[in-house]
Write a protein that holds these residues in place. Structure first.
Motif, mmCIF file in Angstrom:
data_model
loop_
_atom_site.group_PDB
_atom_site.id
_atom_site.type_symbol
_atom_site.label_atom_id
_atom_site.label_comp_id
_atom_site.label_asym_id
_atom_site.label_seq_id
_atom_site.Cartn_x
_atom_site.Cartn_y
_atom_site.Cartn_z
ATOM 1 N N GLY A 7 6.454 10.427 3.717
ATOM 2 C CA GLY A 7 6.244 11.280 4.880
ATOM 3 C C GLY A 7 4.959 10.954 5.605
ATOM 4 N N THR A 8 4.409 11.978 6.199
ATOM 5 C CA THR A 8 3.237 11.813 7.047
ATOM 6 C C THR A 8 1.968 11.550 6.251
ATOM 7 N N LEU A 9 1.795 12.202 5.117
ATOM 8 C CA LEU A 9 0.552 12.079 4.357
ATOM 9 C C LEU A 9 0.255 10.654 3.898
ATOM 10 N N PRO B 208 4.423 7.157 -5.024
ATOM 11 C CA PRO B 208 4.524 7.970 -6.240
ATOM 12 C C PRO B 208 3.517 9.119 -6.297
ATOM 13 N N PHE B 209 2.374 8.960 -5.642
ATOM 14 C CA PHE B 209 1.350 9.994 -5.684
ATOM 15 C C PHE B 209 1.481 11.013 -4.556
ATOM 16 N N LEU B 210 1.865 10.554 -3.368
ATOM 17 C CA LEU B 210 1.873 11.422 -2.195
ATOM 18 C C LEU B 210 3.259 11.705 -1.635
ATOM 19 N N PHE C 280 0.832 -1.200 0.000
ATOM 20 C CA PHE C 280 0.000 0.000 0.000
ATOM 21 C C PHE C 280 0.869 1.252 0.000
ATOM 22 N N PHE C 281 1.933 1.240 0.797
ATOM 23 C CA PHE C 281 2.855 2.372 0.789
ATOM 24 C C PHE C 281 3.557 2.502 -0.556
ATOM 25 N N ALA C 282 3.930 1.380 -1.165
ATOM 26 C CA ALA C 282 4.576 1.421 -2.480
ATOM 27 C C ALA C 282 3.645 2.028 -3.528
#
Length: 85
Positions: free
Chosen positions: A66-68, A61-63, A55-57
């Motif tokens: 970091g924290t978001l 690329p979009f966000l 999910f992080f991968a």
């Protein structure tokens, strides 16, 4: 350690609050209209099955990093118990 602990608590609080704001209306609408409830529960359940690292991968690329993306991922993972209850 204190700074990281406070940041962790911030992430948990904000993501749980966002999941509650999104999940409660979904649950109320789902209780009223059965088909909407089944579809929303299936979508939220599908999001729960995605492994965290994948999910992080997908989000990086979009966000960015970091924290978001952490808030987005934690919010999606917190939705299932709220919508199901």
């Amino acid at each position: 350690l204190w700074t990281k602990g406070v940041h962790h608590l911030y992430l948990v609080f904000v993501s749980t609050a966002l999941a509650t704001v999104i999940g409660l209306p979904l649950a109320i609408v789902g209780a009223e209209w059965r088909k909407v409830g089944l579809v929303s529960l299936q979508i939220v359940g599908l999001l729960q099955t995605i492994p965290g690292l994948a999910f992080f991968a997908f989000l990086i690329p979009f966000l960015g990093i970091g924290t978001l993306p952490a808030l987005v991922a934690l919010t999606f993972y917190a939705l299932l118990p709220i919508v199901r209850s």
